[in-house]
Motif scaffolding. Structure first.
Motif, short mmCIF file in Angstrom:
data_model
loop_
_atom_site.label_atom_id
_atom_site.label_comp_id
_atom_site.label_asym_id
_atom_site.label_seq_id
_atom_site.Cartn_x
_atom_site.Cartn_y
_atom_site.Cartn_z
N THR A 15 0.84 -1.20 0.00
CA THR A 15 0.00 0.00 0.00
C THR A 15 0.87 1.24 0.00
O THR A 15 0.60 2.20 -0.74
CB THR A 15 -0.96 0.00 1.22
OG1 THR A 15 -1.78 -1.17 1.15
CG2 THR A 15 -1.83 1.24 1.24
N ARG A 16 1.92 1.24 0.79
CA ARG A 16 2.81 2.40 0.81
C ARG A 16 3.54 2.57 -0.52
O ARG A 16 3.73 3.69 -0.99
CB ARG A 16 3.78 2.31 1.99
CG ARG A 16 3.05 2.51 3.33
CD ARG A 16 3.98 2.72 4.48
NE ARG A 16 4.64 1.53 4.94
CZ ARG A 16 4.19 0.71 5.88
NH1 ARG A 16 3.03 0.95 6.47
NH2 ARG A 16 4.88 -0.34 6.25
N PRO A 30 -4.47 13.98 1.30
CA PRO A 30 -4.74 12.66 1.87
C PRO A 30 -6.07 12.09 1.36
O PRO A 30 -6.17 10.89 1.10
CB PRO A 30 -4.79 12.92 3.37
CG PRO A 30 -3.95 14.13 3.56
CD PRO A 30 -4.15 14.96 2.33
N THR A 31 -7.08 12.94 1.20
CA THR A 31 -8.37 12.46 0.70
C THR A 31 -8.24 11.93 -0.72
O THR A 31 -8.77 10.86 -1.04
CB THR A 31 -9.41 13.61 0.74
OG1 THR A 31 -9.54 14.04 2.10
CG2 THR A 31 -10.75 13.16 0.23
N ALA A 32 -7.51 12.64 -1.57
CA ALA A 32 -7.31 12.19 -2.95
C ALA A 32 -6.52 10.88 -2.99
O ALA A 32 -6.82 10.01 -3.81
CB ALA A 32 -6.59 13.27 -3.76
N ILE A 33 -5.57 10.74 -2.11
CA ILE A 33 -4.81 9.48 -2.03
C ILE A 33 -5.74 8.36 -1.59
O ILE A 33 -5.78 7.29 -2.21
CB ILE A 33 -3.62 9.61 -1.06
CG1 ILE A 33 -2.59 10.60 -1.63
CG2 ILE A 33 -2.96 8.25 -0.82
CD1 ILE A 33 -1.50 11.01 -0.65
N ALA A 34 -6.52 8.60 -0.55
CA ALA A 34 -7.41 7.57 0.01
C ALA A 34 -8.46 7.11 -0.99
O ALA A 34 -8.89 5.94 -0.94
CB ALA A 34 -8.08 8.10 1.28
N GLN A 42 -8.38 6.80 7.77
CA GLN A 42 -7.44 6.71 8.89
C GLN A 42 -6.29 5.74 8.58
O GLN A 42 -5.14 6.01 8.94
CB GLN A 42 -8.16 6.26 10.17
CG GLN A 42 -9.13 7.27 10.73
CD GLN A 42 -10.47 7.29 9.98
OE1 GLN A 42 -10.78 6.39 9.22
NE2 GLN A 42 -11.25 8.34 10.19
N THR A 43 -6.61 4.64 7.91
CA THR A 43 -5.57 3.67 7.55
C THR A 43 -4.59 4.30 6.57
O THR A 43 -3.37 4.18 6.73
CB THR A 43 -6.20 2.41 6.94
OG1 THR A 43 -7.04 1.80 7.92
CG2 THR A 43 -5.15 1.42 6.48
#
Length: 109
Positions: A15-16, A30-34, A42-43
């Motif tokens: 995942t990383r 972070p939202t676009a990545i998620a 959160q993960t």
């Protein structure tokens, strides 16, 4: 002295590695990545935190948003470790290619 996470442990997680690939193309929130994963926000934030702690990702504040982008200097540690192995394998493949070409040449005679 601030301790930082081990970069190789950080990139051992698929995942990383996927996050690294995403932000290598463009800075993302972070939202676009998620949105690219079937995990909770959160993960993904935890994965981003680990990559930031080992200096593979950098964050940049733009207005109210935080964007993450690849830190090429952080990636250099990985590249520096891998480079001697790349050179070794290139040499071995070049020698193998030379042997194969000489065998083909001998066979054609």
């Amino acid at each position: 002295m601030k301790l930082r996470r081990d970069v190789f442990q950080a990139i051992s997680d698929p995942t990383r590695r996927a996050i690294i690939s995403l932000v290598a193309l463009q800075a993302l929130t972070p939202t676009a990545i998620a949105e690219n994963f079937d995990y909770s926000r959160q993960t993904i934030s935890k994965h981003i935190q680990i990559l930031t702690e080992c200096e593979i990702l950098e964050q940049e504040q733009k207005g109210r948003e935080i964007y993450y982008h690849l830190n090429p200097i952080g990636m250099k540690e990985i590249a520096d470790f891998i480079e001697p192995f790349r050179i070794m394998w290139d040499d071995r493949f070049n020698r193998l290619e030379a042997v194969m070409k000489s065998r083909i040449h001998e066979h054609k005679k």
